[in-house]
Design an enzyme around this catalytic site. Structure first.
Site, PDB file in Angstrom:
ATOM      1  N   TYR A  33      26.003-110.197  -0.661  1.00 32.00           N
ATOM      2  CA  TYR A  33      25.947-109.457   0.599  1.00 32.00           C
ATOM      3  C   TYR A  33      25.030-108.245   0.517  1.00 32.00           C
ATOM      4  O   TYR A  33      24.422-107.848   1.511  1.00 32.00           O
ATOM      5  CB  TYR A  33      27.350-108.977   0.986  1.00 32.00           C
ATOM      6  CG  TYR A  33      28.317-110.061   1.406  1.00 32.00           C
ATOM      7  CD1 TYR A  33      27.939-111.397   1.462  1.00 32.00           C
ATOM      8  CD2 TYR A  33      29.621-109.729   1.751  1.00 32.00           C
ATOM      9  CE1 TYR A  33      28.828-112.372   1.837  1.00 32.00           C
ATOM     10  CE2 TYR A  33      30.528-110.711   2.134  1.00 32.00           C
ATOM     11  CZ  TYR A  33      30.131-112.034   2.172  1.00 32.00           C
ATOM     12  OH  TYR A  33      31.021-113.000   2.559  1.00 32.00           O
ATOM     13  N   GLU A  43      39.846 -68.147  21.980  1.00 33.61           N
ATOM     14  CA  GLU A  43      39.011 -69.280  21.577  1.00 33.61           C
ATOM     15  C   GLU A  43      39.931 -70.266  20.862  1.00 33.61           C
ATOM     16  O   GLU A  43      39.959 -70.339  19.629  1.00 33.61           O
ATOM     17  CB  GLU A  43      37.867 -68.779  20.701  1.00 33.61           C
ATOM     18  CG  GLU A  43      36.972 -67.794  21.460  1.00 33.61           C
ATOM     19  CD  GLU A  43      36.144 -66.884  20.561  1.00 33.61           C
ATOM     20  OE1 GLU A  43      36.160 -67.084  19.332  1.00 33.61           O
ATOM     21  OE2 GLU A  43      35.489 -65.975  21.095  1.00 33.61           O
ATOM     22  N   PHE A  57      28.623 -72.982  25.013  1.00 33.68           N
ATOM     23  CA  PHE A  57      28.533 -72.569  23.610  1.00 33.68           C
ATOM     24  C   PHE A  57      29.341 -73.472  22.689  1.00 33.68           C
ATOM     25  O   PHE A  57      29.232 -73.378  21.474  1.00 33.68           O
ATOM     26  CB  PHE A  57      29.040 -71.131  23.454  1.00 33.68           C
ATOM     27  CG  PHE A  57      30.398 -70.922  24.057  1.00 33.68           C
ATOM     28  CD1 PHE A  57      31.536 -71.442  23.462  1.00 33.68           C
ATOM     29  CD2 PHE A  57      30.542 -70.230  25.243  1.00 33.68           C
ATOM     30  CE1 PHE A  57      32.798 -71.274  24.024  1.00 33.68           C
ATOM     31  CE2 PHE A  57      31.799 -70.054  25.819  1.00 33.68           C
ATOM     32  CZ  PHE A  57      32.929 -70.576  25.208  1.00 33.68           C
ATOM     33  N   HIS A  59      30.191 -58.769  14.165  1.00 37.76           N
ATOM     34  CA  HIS A  59      30.189 -60.228  14.061  1.00 37.76           C
ATOM     35  C   HIS A  59      29.374 -60.734  12.868  1.00 37.76           C
ATOM     36  O   HIS A  59      29.391 -61.929  12.575  1.00 37.76           O
ATOM     37  CB  HIS A  59      29.654 -60.848  15.354  1.00 37.76           C
ATOM     38  CG  HIS A  59      30.634 -60.798  16.488  1.00 37.76           C
ATOM     39  ND1 HIS A  59      31.410 -59.698  16.749  1.00 37.76           N
ATOM     40  CD2 HIS A  59      30.968 -61.722  17.446  1.00 37.76           C
ATOM     41  CE1 HIS A  59      32.165 -59.934  17.808  1.00 37.76           C
ATOM     42  NE2 HIS A  59      31.925 -61.151  18.257  1.00 37.76           N
ATOM     43  N   ARG A  65      21.692-109.984   1.201  1.00 32.68           N
ATOM     44  CA  ARG A  65      21.655-110.833   2.383  1.00 32.68           C
ATOM     45  C   ARG A  65      21.983-110.060   3.672  1.00 32.68           C
ATOM     46  O   ARG A  65      21.453-110.350   4.738  1.00 32.68           O
ATOM     47  CB  ARG A  65      22.657-111.977   2.201  1.00 32.68           C
ATOM     48  CG  ARG A  65      22.450-113.119   3.138  1.00 32.68           C
ATOM     49  CD  ARG A  65      23.578-114.123   3.169  1.00 32.68           C
ATOM     50  NE  ARG A  65      24.449-114.174   2.024  1.00 32.68           N
ATOM     51  CZ  ARG A  65      25.657-114.729   2.043  1.00 32.68           C
ATOM     52  NH1 ARG A  65      26.111-115.267   3.153  1.00 32.68           N
ATOM     53  NH2 ARG A  65      26.412-114.751   0.972  1.00 32.68           N
ATOM     54  N   TYR A 102      31.538 -60.130  32.291  1.00 32.42           N
ATOM     55  CA  TYR A 102      31.873 -60.337  30.883  1.00 32.42           C
ATOM     56  C   TYR A 102      30.654 -60.186  29.983  1.00 32.42           C
ATOM     57  O   TYR A 102      29.593 -60.754  30.234  1.00 32.42           O
ATOM     58  CB  TYR A 102      32.464 -61.743  30.669  1.00 32.42           C
ATOM     59  CG  TYR A 102      32.665 -62.079  29.204  1.00 32.42           C
ATOM     60  CD1 TYR A 102      33.724 -61.533  28.500  1.00 32.42           C
ATOM     61  CD2 TYR A 102      31.773 -62.899  28.524  1.00 32.42           C
ATOM     62  CE1 TYR A 102      33.903 -61.804  27.154  1.00 32.42           C
ATOM     63  CE2 TYR A 102      31.937 -63.183  27.187  1.00 32.42           C
ATOM     64  CZ  TYR A 102      33.004 -62.625  26.494  1.00 32.42           C
ATOM     65  OH  TYR A 102      33.162 -62.877  25.166  1.00 32.42           O
ATOM     66  N   ASN A 117      24.951 -65.974  20.952  1.00 32.41           N
ATOM     67  CA  ASN A 117      25.860 -66.917  21.576  1.00 32.41           C
ATOM     68  C   ASN A 117      25.200 -68.288  21.738  1.00 32.41           C
ATOM     69  O   ASN A 117      24.343 -68.473  22.600  1.00 32.41           O
ATOM     70  CB  ASN A 117      26.295 -66.372  22.939  1.00 32.41           C
ATOM     71  CG  ASN A 117      27.658 -66.892  23.373  1.00 32.41           C
ATOM     72  OD1 ASN A 117      28.035 -66.758  24.521  1.00 32.41           O
ATOM     73  ND2 ASN A 117      28.411 -67.476  22.463  1.00 32.41           N
TER      74      ASN A 117
END
Length: 660
Positions: A395, A529, A444, A194, A398, A164, A307
């Site tokens: 508060y 994905e 990834f 990409h 404190r 791959y 990647n």
């Protein structure tokens, strides 16, 4: 023959200069002439002579005199920008420099190096690399691992094994086998296709962090990149040649594909790139100006560059470091507010926090004692109300150890995850040289940093939420016993009225930003994905939340210092007086209304640069050395009251009653 790279209306033109006695004005006209030649409508100009312009250096934006000669004014291959009159206000005007150019014009090439091996980088190191304080080199061990990893890839190619991303397509195309003759084209196509991000580019600092972190991951030796290519990436980093990387487009699995592809695109000489010398320019020109060659991708190398979770994680490292800085300084600011509001330190007694021994809570209480302890730092303000009839504080004062404390523990938790992530291999497939094979997996996936950064935003936000309430107490005369909105002649002057509104607005905006992005997932890549982390947005919004926290605390710091003015001539403790003096070195007292935004920005800058911490830290650490038993980490299951320091607090000197 000298040549100059000239930016005209978003385009870059290489202009040779045959005669060095030619003027800067000639260079501008020649660049405009070439620009017009490339436009069907001559760029909207009738002739070169009609164009009015000025010229500035891309580095630092210094204006050039049109009558100077190019030989006297410019270096060979320098980058300059022609700015045509009227363009600056046009929506089409694209400057060569990013926002904040005044910061980048101060860039000085570093002389020191950090050696990367993929295993020992820290979040502090990465932030410093982003600031341009260091260059990078590889350790001998890292070089050996990279070479061994590449040998596995070369053997796969030689044997034409189907693997791959090396001999197949990507994602949905994982079953498509690519012939050997097109394996290099496959990698270039991957990077180009990409590179689909949108939005503003990352700043040079953040681009530098992203590039440095990707180098660190590649140095681990599980990516299959060649040492030659990795050295070219390092050379680009060391020359501060930084690709144009849009901030939006990653879903955080399979890694940060879009931003890392833009990173790789610049390295192969395509798209835009920035350097202190050039500003934004075509990547090939920027690389050439620095004596560098575009990378020629070998099989698997495009995938090796893109990647991983480095976008999420590099921004996350900045977030966690800024969060650490503001959390420390929040304690100092709150202590100053407590003094102004004439609060008590009884709530910070060691015994209280020993019986609920969270580390962050104990440390915050310790810092308050170190800044307010009357035995070490006599406070005239505290002495003035020692025998008042108030029983306890609100508060927001404190409970600072409990509220600020969990923020500190949250930051520590997130930092631990970030430290692991920046030294992790996040490729797919992974190359295991010792086994001589590649294995596909899911390293990834950005869920770890995504979840951690969502948690960080939620935790750190609380510093702003409680700070805004303290600002309200400072500004409200019924709560502070000070003039309304901390100004004299109220009505004529509004003082801190709208500064408090700004703090409230930032806190409200943070409430929306704290919604976790990592609870969302959208299936992508044709359901290949099918679960993603959305970590890119987690990182970006965490940074925005932290910036808002810094700004709210800057407003509280200004308000507390203004409150001191109304308590004079009484003085607070020595460390807090030092903090007051620091603030007054950049912001003068508020005697009557004036433009307030610059004051807030000046105080914000003090916090970002950690100046408030630097002033107070010596007193905190001196107190720690003198109280070693109480500053030692306390085990939840093993402590004795006899070993703990007795109370040394100041303030209301009587037993508290009617605790809620």
């Amino acid at each position: 023959m000298p040549r100059y790279t000239v930016h005209v209306r978003g385009e870059w033109l290489a202009v040779p200069c045959l005669n060095c006695t030619n003027t800067i004005g000639w260079l501008g006209k020649e660049a405009v002439r070439r620009y017009m030649k490339n436009k069907p409508d001559n760029g909207g100009f009738a002739s070169v002579e009609d164009v009015k312009f000025y010229i500035r250096r891309c580095k630092g934006l210094g204006l050039l005199d049109l009558d100077d000669t190019v030989e006297d004014a410019l270096e060979d291959n320098e980058f300059v920008e022609v700015v045509i009159e009227g363009d600056i206000m046009s929506p089409d005007f694209i400057p060569s420099q990013p926002e904040g150019v005044h910061l980048y014009s101060k860039y000085r090439e570093p002389e020191q190096y950090i050696s990367l091996d993929g295993n020992s980088l820290t979040t502090e190191d990465l932030v410093n690399l982003g600031k341009g304080l260091y260059k990078i080199k590889l350790t001998r061990e890292a070089k050996a691992k990279v070479k061994q990893s590449r040998e596995v890839i070369e053997r796969i190619i030689k044997e034409q094994t189907v693997v791959y991303g090396i001999t197949t397509g990507f994602g949905k195309f994982a079953r498509t086998v690519i012939p050997n003759s097109k394996l290099r084209e496959l990698q270039v196509n991957l990077v180009r296709s990409h590179s689909a991000g949108v939005g503003k580019p990352l700043s040079p600092e953040r681009s530098r962090m992203l590039l440095a972190l990707r180098i660190n991951v590649l140095a681990k030796g599980y990516s299959g990149i060649s040492l030659e290519t990795l050295q070219q990436v390092i050379e680009a980093f060391n020359a501060s040649c930084l690709p144009y990387i849009p901030e939006k487009g990653t879903v955080g699995a399979s890694g940060d594909l879009a931003p890392l592809s833009h990173l790789a695109l610049g390295l192969i000489g395509e798209g835009k790139m920035w350097s202190p010398k050039s500003g934004w320019a075509d990547a090939k020109y920027v690389l050439e100006a620095h004596g560098l060659r575009p990378i020629t991708l070998k099989p698997k190398e495009g995938l090796a560059l893109i990647n991983g979770t480095q976008m999420i994680t590099s921004l996350g490292c900045e977030a966690v470091e800024r969060a650490s800085a503001i959390a420390r300084q929040a304690d100092i600011i709150a202590a100053l507010t407590l003094e102004v509001l004439k609060g008590t330190t009884r709530a910070f007694d060691t015994d209280i926090h020993a019986v609920r021994p969270h580390r962050g809570q104990a440390e915050v209480a310790f810092r308050f004692r170190s800044l307010l302890d009357s035995d070490h730092h006599p406070s005239e303000i505290a002495e003035s109300h020692r025998f008042c009839d108030r029983v306890q504080d609100a508060y927001t004062m404190r409970c600072c150890p409990q509220v600020h404390g969990v923020v500190n523990d949250t930051i520590a938790f997130v930092k631990d995850i970030m430290m692991t992530e920046i030294n992790s291999a996040t490729d797919n497939p992974m190359v295991f040289a010792e086994r001589a094979e590649t294995i596909s997996g899911g390293n990834f996936h950005g869920e770890y940093p995504a979840k951690a950064l969502d948690y960080l935003a939620i935790g750190v936000h609380e510093l702003a939420a409680i700070s805004e309430r303290r600002i309200e107490r400072l500004c409200n005369p019924s709560l502070s016993e000070l003039p309304a909105f901390l100004v004299t002649e109220g009505g004529l002057n509004s003082g801190f009225m709208i500064a408090h509104c700004t703090a409230a607005a930032l806190v409200s905006e943070n409430k929306a930003l704290c919604h976790p992005s990592s609870v969302d997932s959208l299936s992508t890549s044709a359901a290949t994905e099918d679960h993603v982390s959305m970590g890119g947005w987690a990182a970006r919004k965490a940074l925005r939340v932290i910036e808002h926290v810094e700004q709210v605390l800057a407003i509280e710091l200004l308000a507390a210092c203004q409150g001191i003015e109304f308590l004079r001539p009484l003085r607070t403790t020595t460390p807090l007086e030092k903090v007051y003096d620091l603030v007054r070195s950049v912001v003068r007292p508020w005697m009557k209304d004036r433009f307030m935004a610059p004051d807030i920005e000046a105080a914000h800058r003090l916090l970002v640069e950690q100046k408030v911490w630097e002033v107070a830290k010596p007193y905190i650490e001196k107190y720690r050395r003198e109280h070693i038993p109480e500053s030692r980490p306390i085990s939840p299951t093993a402590f004795s009251l006899g070993s703990l320091e007795m109370n040394t607090g100041v303030g209301h000197d009587h037993e508290h009653q009617d605790e809620l």
